[in-house]
Design an enzyme around this catalytic site. Structure first.
Site, mmCIF file in Angstrom:
data_model
loop_
_atom_site.group_PDB
_atom_site.id
_atom_site.type_symbol
_atom_site.label_atom_id
_atom_site.label_comp_id
_atom_site.label_asym_id
_atom_site.label_seq_id
_atom_site.Cartn_x
_atom_site.Cartn_y
_atom_site.Cartn_z
ATOM 1 N N ILE A 111 0.740 -1.261 -0.063
ATOM 2 C CA ILE A 111 0.179 -0.157 0.020
ATOM 3 C C ILE A 111 0.816 1.189 -0.142
ATOM 4 C CG2 ILE A 111 -0.345 0.043 2.564
ATOM 5 C CD1 ILE A 111 -2.982 0.906 2.106
ATOM 6 N N CYS A 112 0.396 2.397 -0.710
ATOM 7 C CA CYS A 112 0.973 3.680 -0.479
ATOM 8 C C CYS A 112 2.339 3.758 -1.473
ATOM 9 C CB CYS A 112 1.120 4.262 0.763
ATOM 10 S SG CYS A 112 1.453 5.982 1.004
ATOM 11 N N ALA A 113 3.340 3.944 -0.588
ATOM 12 C CA ALA A 113 4.631 4.047 -1.703
ATOM 13 C C ALA A 113 4.982 2.749 -1.792
ATOM 14 C CB ALA A 113 5.622 5.005 -0.640
ATOM 15 N N ALA A 162 -2.892 -0.944 -3.031
ATOM 16 C CA ALA A 162 -3.860 0.363 -2.642
ATOM 17 C C ALA A 162 -2.963 1.557 -2.592
ATOM 18 C CB ALA A 162 -4.323 -0.216 -1.142
#
Length: 195
Positions: A111-113, A162
């Site tokens: 998720i994210c980075a 995500a």
């Protein structure tokens, strides 16, 4: 019982790590929090988040590798947080393990980075649709860009990705759905008062 390993390095984003830990444990899954060492690691098991929340991991990465020698958990989870993802990505042993797990058919979730910064250094994004924090997609290999999607989260085969903190609940519920079933995911969603 299915096992979910959540890899934590200093600088991780709290909600992206702990929402999956929380929801997966509520679902009765075996969740292991693994400390990934970095230049900022101060003591065994202690991981410090992006906003200075201190977490005590269950295992160090070395202990995890010893316990899972020649095998893999059902899912490896990689939270974001820019510095946390950079610290995960700097661990070559972890990158090799993740790539081997994924290519062996095991599940990876990021998720994210983390999808761009961590998985972008492996072959995991090849031939998979994926997403990440807006703007981070440019950190991957150019050949992975054609499968990038601007949506909150998605699962493509044995990969779930995500976008960021706002998608942490969806990300966590998706893992529950995959590993504990849709009924358990619906129960947790209802019990958590999520819309």
């Amino acid at each position: 019982m299915k096992t979910i390993a959540v890899f934590l390095a200093d600088g991780f984003e709290e909600i992206e790590a702990l929402n999956p830990v929380d929801f997966c444990r509520r679902a009765g899954l075996n969740v292991i929090m693994v400390q990934v060492p970095s230049k900022t690691t101060k003591e065994k098991y202690l991981v410090v988040s992006a906003h200075n929340v201190k977490i005590i991991a269950d295992l160090t990465l070395e202990e995890f590798f010893e316990e899972y020698r020649g095998s893999f958990p059902d899912c490896c989870v990689l939270p974001g947080g820019l510095n946390g993802a950079k610290n995960l990505a700097s661990c070559k042993e972890l990158l090799k393990y993740l790539e081997t797990a994924h290519l062996s058919g095991h599940f990876i979730a990021a998720i994210c980075a983390a999808p761009a910064l961590v998985l972008g250094k492996t072959r995991i994004l090849k031939e998979k649709y994926w997403t990440c924090y807006p703007g981070m997609e440019v950190e991957t290999k150019i050949e992975y860009m054609h499968n990038y999607k601007e949506i909150p989260f998605l699962t493509d085969g044995n990969l779930t990705t995500a976008r960021g903190p706002g998608a942490a609940e969806q990300f966590a519920l998706e893992l529950v759905r995959i590993f504990a079933g849709p009924d358990k995911a619906a129960d947790i969603k209802k019990g958590s008062l999520l819309r």
